[in-house]
Design an enzyme around this catalytic site. Structure first.
Site, PDB file in Angstrom:
ATOM      1  N   ASP A 279       0.873  -1.187   0.000  1.00  0.00           N
ATOM      2  CA  ASP A 279       0.000   0.000   0.000  1.00  0.00           C
ATOM      3  C   ASP A 279       0.905   1.231   0.000  1.00  0.00           C
ATOM      4  OD1 ASP A 279      -3.070   0.768   1.628  1.00  0.00           O
ATOM      5  OD2 ASP A 279      -1.615   2.201   0.876  1.00  0.00           O
TER       6      ASP A 279
ATOM      7  N   ASP B 123      -3.734   2.301  -5.238  1.00  0.00           N
ATOM      8  CA  ASP B 123      -2.398   2.269  -4.614  1.00  0.00           C
ATOM      9  C   ASP B 123      -2.149   1.013  -3.783  1.00  0.00           C
ATOM     10  OD1 ASP B 123      -3.800   2.709  -2.216  1.00  0.00           O
ATOM     11  OD2 ASP B 123      -2.160   3.958  -1.437  1.00  0.00           O
ATOM     12  N   GLU B 124      -2.889  -0.042  -4.097  1.00  0.00           N
ATOM     13  CA  GLU B 124      -2.849  -1.204  -3.214  1.00  0.00           C
ATOM     14  C   GLU B 124      -2.920  -2.498  -4.023  1.00  0.00           C
ATOM     15  OE1 GLU B 124      -5.983  -2.610   0.124  1.00  0.00           O
ATOM     16  OE2 GLU B 124      -6.176  -0.580  -0.620  1.00  0.00           O
TER      17      GLU B 124
HETATM   18  P1  TTP Z   1      -5.208   5.016   0.963  1.00  0.00           P
HETATM   19  O1  TTP Z   1      -4.165   3.979   0.699  1.00  0.00           O
HETATM   20  O2  TTP Z   1      -6.334   4.662   1.865  1.00  0.00           O
HETATM   21  O3  TTP Z   1      -4.525   6.315   1.595  1.00  0.00           O
HETATM   22  P2  TTP Z   1      -3.123   6.963   1.294  1.00  0.00           P
HETATM   23  O4  TTP Z   1      -2.314   6.162   0.345  1.00  0.00           O
HETATM   24  O5  TTP Z   1      -3.330   8.394   0.894  1.00  0.00           O
HETATM   25  O6  TTP Z   1      -2.433   6.996   2.706  1.00  0.00           O
HETATM   26  P3  TTP Z   1      -1.829   5.763   3.550  1.00  0.00           P
HETATM   27  O7  TTP Z   1      -2.036   4.523   2.734  1.00  0.00           O
HETATM   28  O8  TTP Z   1      -0.386   6.103   3.727  1.00  0.00           O
HETATM   29  O9  TTP Z   1      -2.584   5.763   4.827  1.00  0.00           O
HETATM   30  O10 TTP Z   1      -5.843   5.516  -0.397  1.00  0.00           O
HETATM   31  C1  TTP Z   1      -5.082   5.640  -1.585  1.00  0.00           C
HETATM   32  C2  TTP Z   1      -5.496   6.855  -2.345  1.00  0.00           C
HETATM   33  O11 TTP Z   1      -6.873   6.790  -2.660  1.00  0.00           O
HETATM   34  C3  TTP Z   1      -5.312   8.160  -1.581  1.00  0.00           C
HETATM   35  O12 TTP Z   1      -4.007   8.696  -1.745  1.00  0.00           O
HETATM   36  C4  TTP Z   1      -6.378   9.041  -2.155  1.00  0.00           C
HETATM   37  C5  TTP Z   1      -7.478   8.083  -2.584  1.00  0.00           C
HETATM   38  N1  TTP Z   1      -8.587   8.116  -1.622  1.00  0.00           N
HETATM   39  C6  TTP Z   1      -9.655   8.976  -1.867  1.00  0.00           C
HETATM   40  O13 TTP Z   1      -9.678   9.689  -2.871  1.00  0.00           O
HETATM   41  N2  TTP Z   1     -10.675   9.039  -0.959  1.00  0.00           N
HETATM   42  C7  TTP Z   1     -10.685   8.282   0.190  1.00  0.00           C
HETATM   43  O14 TTP Z   1     -11.628   8.373   0.998  1.00  0.00           O
HETATM   44  C8  TTP Z   1      -9.573   7.399   0.430  1.00  0.00           C
HETATM   45  C9  TTP Z   1      -9.546   6.550   1.680  1.00  0.00           C
HETATM   46  C10 TTP Z   1      -8.573   7.357  -0.504  1.00  0.00           C
HETATM   47 MG    MG Z   2      -2.100   4.113   0.610  1.00  0.00          MG
END
Ligand code: TTP
Ligand code: MG
Length: 394
Positions: A9, A107-108
């Site tokens: 992630d 992103d996962e």
């Molecule tokens: P995440 O992996 O949940 O968040 P992140 O990568 O920003 O932070 P981290 O993993 O370090 O905690 O989500 C990936 C991307 O998806 C995030 O950068 C932006 C998008 N996203 C949204 O647009 N809305 C949301 O509610 C969430 C959770 C994520």
């Molecule tokens: Mg993330």
């Protein structure tokens, strides 16, 4: 033989890309999302940098709240195309480690490296190398979890963030799992959490020690499932090649508007955007949904399944417009509109049976527009109907 499952992630993904692309943003609280409009903005936070998280800002929070918490933060608009390209680049890197990849979100991803880890000096070295190559090639950090199941790999990647690597050895996995709060367990949302709390259950270990019949009575089949997960039983495999399930785009109005005031051209713009992304991924969609949020946040979804799957804007727009016209807002104002496409099938190359037929002309029109946009930018060609941008909020 035990499996080696990896969950990866990316850290603060959208915000990290902005910070990488603009060095002046590095080390600063960066919020990616809707325009805060000096605190009057009405959209939400997509994500924010770890510097911004110290102020209590997080994904899905109203942007106005984020502005209250940290007015000095750098607020950046969402550049989805850019993030999607980075996501594709990262996927290419992961493919160097195994073909068994399940992309979960932008992103996962899960990877099964059971068969390939030996090529990299074992599973742990493979993970370290994955992080290193991603950083070298993209200047972005990832958090990685390595374990014997998807459940544990996902918990592991979240365990040390950002830039973390956590490996859960099979021998100690239940000890690791049982210490964690129930919210970390797959599928435990707010409601399930409440039911379990009423039962006096706070930790995953307490689920493992609970009476499975009681869990089943309180939570139905989900209870039995949670009991199994709490014992580390999660045989799910990697589902490769999963197609995206839906593509959507929403528009929040800066002030609530009456149904008649909402311009149908706004719906057309939303349709253009989702169809452009659908076509970029070479799919056709069969189901169209229209989301309408009224003042006071009541949200309605109207869905229609078309006779055949399509990747034409006009067809999608016609369906959306029908749904919109058939929706009775009861005199209440509209806050948000959204268009979603789902039920995808891969687009196949087509020989048009009759030259000059309507379908062929539509396809040629789309391709011509796409070529112009690819070459000269997305604003280079517009439908005449969309040229007047006044009142447009997209
Ligand atoms: P995440 O992996 O949940 O968040 P992140 O990568 O920003 O932070 P981290 O993993 O370090 O905690 O989500 C990936 C991307 O998806 C995030 O950068 C932006 C998008 N996203 C949204 O647009 N809305 C949301 O509610 C969430 C959770 C994520
Ligand atoms: Mg993330």
């Amino acid at each position: 033989m035990s499996r080696h499952i990896v969950h990866i992630d990316m850290d603060a993904f959208f915000a990290a890309i902005e910070q990488r692309d603009r060095s002046e943003l590095r080390g600063k609280p960066v919020v990616v999302g809707a325009d805060p409009l000096g605190g009057r903005g009405r959209g939400v936070v997509s994500t924010c940098s770890y510097e911004a998280r110290k102020y209590g800002i997080h994904s899905a929070m109203p942007i106005s709240r984020a502005y209250q918490l940290c007015p000095g933060a750098e607020f950046q608009p969402v550049r989805m195309g850019r993030y999607a390209r980075e996501s594709a680049r990262i996927l290419r890197i992961l493919e160097q480690f195994t073909p068994l990849i399940e992309k979960v979100s932008i992103d996962e991803a899960f990877l099964d490296i059971s068969g390939s880890a030996h090529l990299f000096g074992g599973p742990q070295n493979a993970c370290r190398r994955m992080k290193r190559v991603i950083f070298e090639e993209t200047e972005l950090t990832a958090s990685i979890g390595l374990a014997s199941s998807k459940l544990l790999a996902k918990i592991a990647s979240d365990y040390r963030k950002p830039d973390g690597f956590t490996c859960i050895a099979e021998a100690g996995q239940l000890r690791f799992l049982w210490r964690l709060p129930i919210g970390k367990l797959w599928g435990v949302g707010k409601k399930t959490e409440e039911v379990l709390h009423v039962m006096g259950i706070q930790s995953i270990g307490q689920i493992a020690r609970a009476d499975p019949a009681l869990l089943n009575r309180e939570l139905g089949r989900a209870g039995t499932h949670l009991y199994q997960l709490a014992w580390g039983i999660d045989p799910r495999g990697i589902e490769t090649g999963t197609e995206p399930k839906s593509i959507s785009r929403e528009l929040t109005y800066s002030r609530d508007v009456l149904k008649d005031e909402c311009r149908e051209t706004d719906l057309l713009r939303l349709c253009e955007d989702v169809v452009a992304r659908l076509r970029a991924q070479h799919y056709k969609g069969k189901t169209v949904s229209l989301k309408i949020r009224l003042e006071g946040f009541r949200t309605y979804t109207r869905t229609c399944t078309m006779n055949a799957s399509t990747n034409f804007v006009d067809t999608v727009y016609a369906a959306v417009r029908r749904l919109y016209r058939g929706f009775d807002a009861g005199g209440r104002k509209i806050r948000l509109l959204g268009v979603r496409l789902s039920e995808f099938v891969p687009e196949e190359e087509k020989d048009f049976l009759f030259h000059g037929c309507r379908e062929e002309r539509q396809e040629q029109m789309h391709r011509a527009v796409e070529q112009i946009r690819a070459r000269y930018g997305s604003g280079a060609i517009q439908r005449a109907r969309l040229l007047s941008r006044e009142n447009s909020e997209l």
